[in-house]
Design an enzyme around this catalytic site. Sequence first.
Site, PDB file in Angstrom:
ATOM      1  N   VAL A   1     -11.103   3.011  -3.500  1.00 26.38           N
ATOM      2  CA  VAL A   1     -10.519   2.718  -4.854  1.00 26.38           C
ATOM      3  C   VAL A   1     -11.563   1.625  -5.209  1.00 26.38           C
ATOM      4  CG1 VAL A   1      -8.796   1.696  -6.405  1.00 26.38           C
ATOM      5  CG2 VAL A   1      -8.102   3.357  -4.431  1.00 26.38           C
TER       6      VAL A   1
ATOM      7  N   ASN B   1     -13.114  -3.202   2.214  1.00 28.32           N
ATOM      8  CA  ASN B   1     -13.984  -2.124   2.533  1.00 28.32           C
ATOM      9  C   ASN B   1     -14.938  -2.154   1.354  1.00 28.32           C
ATOM     10  OD1 ASN B   1     -12.532  -1.062   5.018  1.00 28.32           O
ATOM     11  ND2 ASN B   1     -10.957  -0.046   3.859  1.00 28.32           N
TER      12      ASN B   1
ATOM     13  N   ASP C   1       0.829  -1.430   0.027  1.00 26.55           N
ATOM     14  CA  ASP C   1      -0.032  -0.047   0.133  1.00 26.55           C
ATOM     15  C   ASP C   1       0.910   1.239  -0.103  1.00 26.55           C
ATOM     16  OD1 ASP C   1      -3.260   0.617   1.002  1.00 26.55           O
ATOM     17  OD2 ASP C   1      -1.887   2.334   1.038  1.00 26.55           O
TER      18      ASP C   1
ATOM     19  N   HIS D   1     -10.242  -5.204  -3.332  1.00 28.69           N
ATOM     20  CA  HIS D   1      -9.031  -5.369  -2.989  1.00 28.69           C
ATOM     21  C   HIS D   1      -9.049  -5.734  -1.282  1.00 28.69           C
ATOM     22  CE1 HIS D   1      -9.992  -1.222  -2.561  1.00 28.69           C
ATOM     23  NE2 HIS D   1      -9.445  -0.852  -1.373  1.00 28.69           N
TER      24      HIS D   1
ATOM     25  N   HIS E   1      -7.077  -5.938   2.195  1.00 24.67           N
ATOM     26  CA  HIS E   1      -6.075  -5.234   2.825  1.00 24.67           C
ATOM     27  C   HIS E   1      -5.425  -6.453   3.644  1.00 24.67           C
ATOM     28  CE1 HIS E   1      -6.808  -0.826   2.456  1.00 24.67           C
ATOM     29  NE2 HIS E   1      -8.194  -1.445   2.163  1.00 24.67           N
TER      30      HIS E   1
HETATM   31  P1  5GP Z   1      -9.785   1.472   0.347  1.00 26.01           P
HETATM   32  O1  5GP Z   1      -9.954   2.716   1.129  1.00 26.01           O
HETATM   33  O2  5GP Z   1     -10.396   1.394  -0.908  1.00 26.01           O
HETATM   34  O3  5GP Z   1     -10.216   0.162   1.088  1.00 26.01           O
HETATM   35  O4  5GP Z   1      -8.194   1.089   0.267  1.00 26.01           O
HETATM   36  C1  5GP Z   1      -7.381   1.700  -0.916  1.00 26.01           C
HETATM   37  C2  5GP Z   1      -5.903   1.676  -0.514  1.00 26.01           C
HETATM   38  O5  5GP Z   1      -5.305   1.970  -1.877  1.00 26.01           O
HETATM   39  C3  5GP Z   1      -5.579   2.813   0.323  1.00 26.01           C
HETATM   40  O6  5GP Z   1      -4.977   1.937   1.549  1.00 26.01           O
HETATM   41  C4  5GP Z   1      -4.525   3.614  -0.442  1.00 26.01           C
HETATM   42  O7  5GP Z   1      -3.395   3.992   0.433  1.00 26.01           O
HETATM   43  C5  5GP Z   1      -3.923   2.592  -1.530  1.00 26.01           C
HETATM   44  N1  5GP Z   1      -3.806   3.154  -2.763  1.00 26.01           N
HETATM   45  C6  5GP Z   1      -4.412   4.140  -3.398  1.00 26.01           C
HETATM   46  N2  5GP Z   1      -3.611   4.539  -4.546  1.00 26.01           N
HETATM   47  C7  5GP Z   1      -2.678   3.783  -4.753  1.00 26.01           C
HETATM   48  C8  5GP Z   1      -1.654   3.589  -5.435  1.00 26.01           C
HETATM   49  O8  5GP Z   1      -1.699   4.429  -6.445  1.00 26.01           O
HETATM   50  N3  5GP Z   1      -0.807   2.686  -5.172  1.00 26.01           N
HETATM   51  C9  5GP Z   1      -0.680   1.909  -3.916  1.00 26.01           C
HETATM   52  N4  5GP Z   1       0.383   0.955  -4.103  1.00 26.01           N
HETATM   53  N5  5GP Z   1      -1.843   2.022  -3.213  1.00 26.01           N
HETATM   54  C10 5GP Z   1      -2.503   2.848  -3.444  1.00 26.01           C
END
Ligand code: 5GP
Length: 113
Positions: free
Chosen positions: A95, A86, A29, A99, A101
């Site tokens: 996003v 999430n 992440d 995914h 985590h």
């Molecule tokens: P969500 O909040 O949708 O459950 O998790 C999305 C995750 O994607 C977040 O923890 C965020 O830090 C990670 N993330 C967003 N953009 C990027 C990116 O461009 N590269 C990487 N490696 N992680 C990302």
Amino acid sequence: MKTLFEKIYDREIQADIIHHDAICCAFRDISPKAPTHILIIPRKPIPRIGDASTADQEILGHLLLTAGKIARELGIDQTGFRTVINHGPHGGETVPHLHVHLLGGRQLTWPPG
Ligand code: 5GP
């Protein structure tokens, strides 16, 4: 148009990829919330878990099995880890590409915020 995570899977956007196969890939992440914070994504751009169907059963199983495998490889299976998915605004999704985590390397609190 490809999602951000499809572009990472296709290696069009740089990421620290630690696992890549025909169904999923896993990468660090960009904004880690724990010493170990890995995202495991399916190649198929399922937007979020609630949008998955029975046709995605193999993919969903593969994501969780891969999370366990990575946890063992990174040596956090003994101390413990957490998997999180999430969904939507209240879930904290940012996003729109499914995914998992994988978080570990420190004591995680419960209940989550
Ligand atoms: P969500 O909040 O949708 O459950 O998790 C999305 C995750 O994607 C977040 O923890 C965020 O830090 C990670 N993330 C967003 N953009 C990027 C990116 O461009 N590269 C990487 N490696 N992680 C990302």
